[in-house]
Design a protein around this motif. Structure first.
Motif, PDB file in Angstrom:
ATOM      1  N   ARG A 117     -19.957  19.958  -1.396  1.00 26.55           N
ATOM      2  CA  ARG A 117     -19.462  20.972  -0.462  1.00 26.55           C
ATOM      3  C   ARG A 117     -17.964  20.792  -0.224  1.00 26.55           C
ATOM      4  NH1 ARG A 117     -23.272  24.919  -0.520  1.00 26.55           N
ATOM      5  NH2 ARG A 117     -25.326  23.945  -0.586  1.00 26.55           N
ATOM      6  N   GLY A 118     -17.460  21.512   0.778  1.00 25.01           N
ATOM      7  CA  GLY A 118     -16.037  21.442   1.084  1.00 25.01           C
ATOM      8  C   GLY A 118     -15.629  20.086   1.625  1.00 25.01           C
ATOM      9  N   PHE A 119     -14.305  19.874   1.697  1.00 18.85           N
ATOM     10  CA  PHE A 119     -13.814  18.600   2.201  1.00 18.85           C
ATOM     11  C   PHE A 119     -12.767  18.845   3.274  1.00 18.85           C
ATOM     12  CE2 PHE A 119     -12.020  19.610  -1.961  1.00 18.85           C
ATOM     13  CZ  PHE A 119     -10.661  19.720  -1.692  1.00 18.85           C
ATOM     14  N   ALA A 120     -12.757  17.938   4.259  1.00 21.41           N
ATOM     15  CA  ALA A 120     -11.893  18.076   5.438  1.00 21.41           C
ATOM     16  C   ALA A 120     -10.558  17.383   5.203  1.00 21.41           C
ATOM     17  CB  ALA A 120     -12.587  17.492   6.658  1.00 21.41           C
ATOM     18  N   PRO A 121      -9.543  17.732   5.990  1.00 25.52           N
ATOM     19  CA  PRO A 121      -8.211  17.134   5.820  1.00 25.52           C
ATOM     20  C   PRO A 121      -8.108  15.761   6.469  1.00 25.52           C
ATOM     21  CG  PRO A 121      -8.170  18.746   7.574  1.00 25.52           C
ATOM     22  CD  PRO A 121      -9.548  18.815   6.981  1.00 25.52           C
ATOM     23  N   ASP A 122      -7.057  15.045   6.111  1.00 20.32           N
ATOM     24  CA  ASP A 122      -6.710  13.761   6.720  1.00 20.32           C
ATOM     25  C   ASP A 122      -6.396  13.995   8.202  1.00 20.32           C
ATOM     26  OD1 ASP A 122      -5.572  11.399   7.566  1.00 20.32           O
ATOM     27  OD2 ASP A 122      -3.963  11.389   6.074  1.00 20.32           O
ATOM     28  N   PRO A 123      -7.065  13.307   9.120  1.00 23.79           N
ATOM     29  CA  PRO A 123      -6.807  13.522  10.556  1.00 23.79           C
ATOM     30  C   PRO A 123      -5.345  13.309  10.954  1.00 23.79           C
ATOM     31  CG  PRO A 123      -8.823  12.272  10.236  1.00 23.79           C
ATOM     32  CD  PRO A 123      -8.176  12.363   8.894  1.00 23.79           C
ATOM     33  N   GLU A 124      -4.658  12.337  10.318  1.00 25.09           N
ATOM     34  CA  GLU A 124      -3.249  12.120  10.659  1.00 25.09           C
ATOM     35  C   GLU A 124      -2.396  13.317  10.247  1.00 25.09           C
ATOM     36  OE1 GLU A 124      -1.741   8.475   9.160  1.00 25.09           O
ATOM     37  OE2 GLU A 124      -3.188   7.226  10.269  1.00 25.09           O
ATOM     38  N   ALA A 125      -2.731  13.934   9.113  1.00 26.78           N
ATOM     39  CA  ALA A 125      -1.997  15.123   8.687  1.00 26.78           C
ATOM     40  C   ALA A 125      -2.256  16.293   9.636  1.00 26.78           C
ATOM     41  CB  ALA A 125      -2.406  15.503   7.266  1.00 26.78           C
ATOM     42  N   VAL A 126      -3.475  16.412  10.105  1.00 27.63           N
ATOM     43  CA  VAL A 126      -3.803  17.470  11.074  1.00 27.63           C
ATOM     44  C   VAL A 126      -3.042  17.252  12.369  1.00 27.63           C
ATOM     45  CG1 VAL A 126      -5.651  18.497  12.442  1.00 27.63           C
ATOM     46  CG2 VAL A 126      -6.054  17.909  10.049  1.00 27.63           C
ATOM     47  N   ALA A 127      -2.969  16.003  12.816  1.00 24.72           N
ATOM     48  CA  ALA A 127      -2.238  15.707  14.054  1.00 24.72           C
ATOM     49  C   ALA A 127      -0.757  16.047  13.902  1.00 24.72           C
ATOM     50  CB  ALA A 127      -2.422  14.234  14.415  1.00 24.72           C
ATOM     51  N   GLU A 128      -0.184  15.756  12.736  1.00 29.37           N
ATOM     52  CA  GLU A 128       1.220  16.098  12.497  1.00 29.37           C
ATOM     53  C   GLU A 128       1.436  17.605  12.554  1.00 29.37           C
ATOM     54  OE1 GLU A 128       4.602  15.772   8.933  1.00 29.37           O
ATOM     55  OE2 GLU A 128       2.714  14.653   8.774  1.00 29.37           O
ATOM     56  N   LEU A 129       0.545  18.355  11.932  1.00 31.17           N
ATOM     57  CA  LEU A 129       0.663  19.814  11.960  1.00 31.17           C
ATOM     58  C   LEU A 129       0.457  20.349  13.375  1.00 31.17           C
ATOM     59  CD1 LEU A 129       0.913  22.629  10.839  1.00 31.17           C
ATOM     60  CD2 LEU A 129      -1.420  22.430   9.921  1.00 31.17           C
ATOM     61  N   ALA A 130      -0.520  19.801  14.094  1.00 35.84           N
ATOM     62  CA  ALA A 130      -0.768  20.252  15.469  1.00 35.84           C
ATOM     63  C   ALA A 130       0.457  20.024  16.351  1.00 35.84           C
ATOM     64  CB  ALA A 130      -1.985  19.536  16.044  1.00 35.84           C
ATOM     65  N   ALA A 131       1.133  18.891  16.186  1.00 33.53           N
ATOM     66  CA  ALA A 131       2.336  18.616  16.971  1.00 33.53           C
ATOM     67  C   ALA A 131       3.449  19.590  16.617  1.00 33.53           C
ATOM     68  CB  ALA A 131       2.791  17.172  16.726  1.00 33.53           C
ATOM     69  N   ALA A 132       3.581  19.900  15.329  1.00 27.57           N
ATOM     70  CA  ALA A 132       4.603  20.864  14.920  1.00 27.57           C
ATOM     71  C   ALA A 132       4.310  22.246  15.491  1.00 27.57           C
ATOM     72  CB  ALA A 132       4.669  20.922  13.393  1.00 27.57           C
ATOM     73  N   LEU A 133       3.046  22.631  15.523  1.00 28.79           N
ATOM     74  CA  LEU A 133       2.680  23.931  16.093  1.00 28.79           C
ATOM     75  C   LEU A 133       2.932  23.967  17.595  1.00 28.79           C
ATOM     76  CD1 LEU A 133      -0.613  24.598  14.104  1.00 28.79           C
ATOM     77  CD2 LEU A 133       1.459  26.000  14.028  1.00 28.79           C
ATOM     78  N   GLU A 134       2.695  22.872  18.267  1.00 25.94           N
ATOM     79  CA  GLU A 134       2.928  22.806  19.709  1.00 25.94           C
ATOM     80  C   GLU A 134       4.412  22.969  20.021  1.00 25.94           C
ATOM     81  OE1 GLU A 134       2.370  22.513  23.743  1.00 25.94           O
ATOM     82  OE2 GLU A 134       0.829  22.719  22.158  1.00 25.94           O
ATOM     83  N   ALA A 135       5.263  22.420  19.164  1.00 21.65           N
ATOM     84  CA  ALA A 135       6.707  22.482  19.405  1.00 21.65           C
ATOM     85  C   ALA A 135       7.326  23.798  18.948  1.00 21.65           C
ATOM     86  CB  ALA A 135       7.396  21.324  18.680  1.00 21.65           C
ATOM     87  N   ALA A 136       6.645  24.527  18.083  1.00 25.63           N
ATOM     88  CA  ALA A 136       7.207  25.762  17.531  1.00 25.63           C
ATOM     89  C   ALA A 136       7.255  26.867  18.581  1.00 25.63           C
ATOM     90  CB  ALA A 136       6.387  26.219  16.332  1.00 25.63           C
TER      91      ALA A 136
END
Length: 528
Positions: free
Chosen positions: A180-199
């Motif tokens: 089945r599908g595979f999930a992303p690296d949690p640290e990479a998700v956290a980095e993207l989430a922080a960038a979205l919060e600051a945008a």
């Protein structure tokens, strides 16, 4: 162990995998595979190999399942390569099962033999094989299925010598569990989430893989949580965001400078299920600047070749769900909704008028199959796709020949939905043989031929770069309604604006396969 033929073992496997619908155009090297055809298998006959590959492609897209197409040794595979290239770009899990001459004849370079058969369709297959022995055939088919359906999905190729099917085997049939599908690296998700919060002005760019993975609902939820504008990636082959949603911003063109201009208002862009970016034309602006990018994709090659941005490897649905788990509702102001052009008056039978009229008449839950390159721009303006569960199918490759057979394949895969093809006159002639299959299968499809009597996309592009005396772009003189009738379909011709609504209404209501030949006024707008 039970001794049975390789053919019986292979059919047992195909049943287990749900591959009992086979698209094909038979030749002598396929006769041993087709002999004593089982009653629970369905053979879809097409009149040319390229059309059956395109039918199988759209069938797979509509069913969200792998599909199998049976081609004739070297020549038949050669005929199908254009559509196989499209299936590769469309990420279609297609199993191409090709015939081959008997093993006993191969050392003699026989008639209809395929030299180096596994090499022929490369590089546009994920995996390719001619099994070493007859007993290896079922295992090769099993592996082919699982390679095709693993993300990123795509076509595979299996060449089988004709005498392999009658060989006996005692080996068990092993289908293997599907990955089945595979999930992303949690640290990479956290980095993207922080960038979205600051945008302050983030945007999302969606590609065809979002709808292909059934992730549209999650993507809408993410956009709404972020108050982010949503763009469609260049040359996207499916609709991955409802085009009537207030956050929908429009379509990116396959040109770096134009993409730069459209994304300039954003300070962060998240690309979901698409390359960043697909280009088709170079208008001399060089490497125009882009905002900071995050690219979420299941394709490691796509991520590796990206010139800029941060790549996060995940299948789209699990990638978006991971983001939804960590980002909260943002109060930033939403971008202004897309302003669409006014509905045309209808004094001329233009593409704009055809698409705006079709919008008013389109049945709920319909599937639109498109292959009208010179009308792509006006279609985006006047035919918003709002059904996002496989509501739209087209080609990611640019190789013509998908539209008519794709309409047929989608109708076979989704018999409970109305399927409408919107096809250019030039494009249609690459796969017009599929009308015969539509009649043979008694499919209630409606195919609109947008006839501007030219290869308009080529001529318009030539005009835009200053080409002079461009040869062979003029067409015309084809009676599509008569051509449809000759293949067993209904044929209707519309030449005046007043005939469009009654003509389309009757065609959409007709339960028979119907081709509507619309003589449209030529457009001067570039599709890109």
């Amino acid at each position: 162990m039970i001794k049975r033929t390789v053919l019986d073992a292979s059919r047992e496997l195909l049943r287990e995998l749900g591959l009992t619908t086979v698209f094909g155009n038979p030749g002598t090297t396929e006769v041993p595979f087709l002999t004593d055809w089982p009653d629970d298998f369905h053979y879809i006959l097409g009149l040319q190999e390229s059309t059956v590959v395109a039918m199988a492609d759209a069938y797979s897209q509509a069913t969200r399942q792998a599909a199998i197409v049976n081609l004739h040794s070297a020549g038949g595979v050669g005929h199908g390569l254009g559509s196989l290239y499209t299936a590769y770009r469309n990420r279609t899990p297609l199993i191409v099962l090709a015939g081959q001459q008997s093993r006993s004849l191969l050392p003699h370079d026989p008639f209809l033999g395929a030299m180096d058969a596994p090499e022929f369709p490369k590089p546009y297959v994920k995996w390719s094989i001619e099994p070493a022995t007859a007993e290896d055939v079922p295992a090769a088919l099993s592996r082919a299925y699982h390679v095709a359906t693993q993300a990123p999905s795509g076509p595979v190729f299996v060449s089988v010598p004709a005498d392999d099917w009658t060989a006996t085997t005692e080996r068990p049939v092993i289908s293997r569990p599907r990955i089945r599908g595979f999930a992303p690296d949690p640290e990479a998700v956290a980095e993207l989430a922080a960038a979205l919060e600051a945008a302050e002005r983030p945007a999302i760019v969606v590609g065809g893989a979002v709808d292909q993975d059934g992730a549209v609902t999650e993507t809408v939820a993410l956009a709404e949580r972020l108050n982010a504008g949503v763009w469609v990636a260049p040359m996207s082959f499916r609709c991955s965001f409802p085009e009537n949603h207030p956050l929908f911003q429009g379509f990116l063109d396959p040109e770096r400078g134009t993409i730069s201009d459209k994304l300039a208002a954003h300070d962060l862009v998240v690309v979901l299920g698409a390359p960043a970016f697909t280009y088709h034309v170079d208008r001399g602006r060089g490497e125009a600047p882009l905002p900071p990018l995050f690219i979420v994709s299941d394709d490691e090659h796509l991520l590796a070749r990206a010139y800029e941005g941060t790549g996060i490897r995940a299948t789209p649905k699990l990638g978006v769900r991971a983001l939804l788990d960590v980002v909260g509702q943002n109060s930033r102001p939403a971008p202004a909704p897309l302003q669409r052009p006014a509905k045309p008056s209808g004094d001329k039978l233009t593409g704009e008028f055809v698409f705006s009229t079709l919008t008013d008449l389109l049945p709920d839950n319909a599937i639109v199959v498109e292959e009208a390159p010179s009308h792509r721009g006006v279609m985006h303006d006047h035919l918003p796709i709002t059904q996002t569960d496989t509501g739209f199918l087209t080609i990611a490759s640019g190789t013509l020949g998908y539209g008519v057979p794709g309409t047929v394949g989608a109708a076979l895969g989704a018999p409970d939905r109305k399927v409408i093809g919107v096809i250019g006159d030039g494009s249609s002639m690459y796969g017009i043989q599929a009308l015969w299959t539509a009649a043979r299968q008694d499919l209630p499809v409606t195919i609109l031929i947008m006839d501007n009597s030219e290869y308009a996309a080529v001529r318009i592009f030539g005009d835009s770069i200053g080409s002079e005396k461009l040869p062979s772009t003029e067409l015309g003189g084809i009676d599509f309604a008569a051509l449809a009738a000759s293949m067993g379909c209904q044929g209707v011709t519309i030449t005046e604006p007043a005939g469009l609504v009654p003509g389309l209404t009757a065609a959409l209501d007709d339960k028979r396969p119907t081709l509507v030949h619309i003589r449209v006024t030529s457009s001067e707008e570039s599709p890109y």
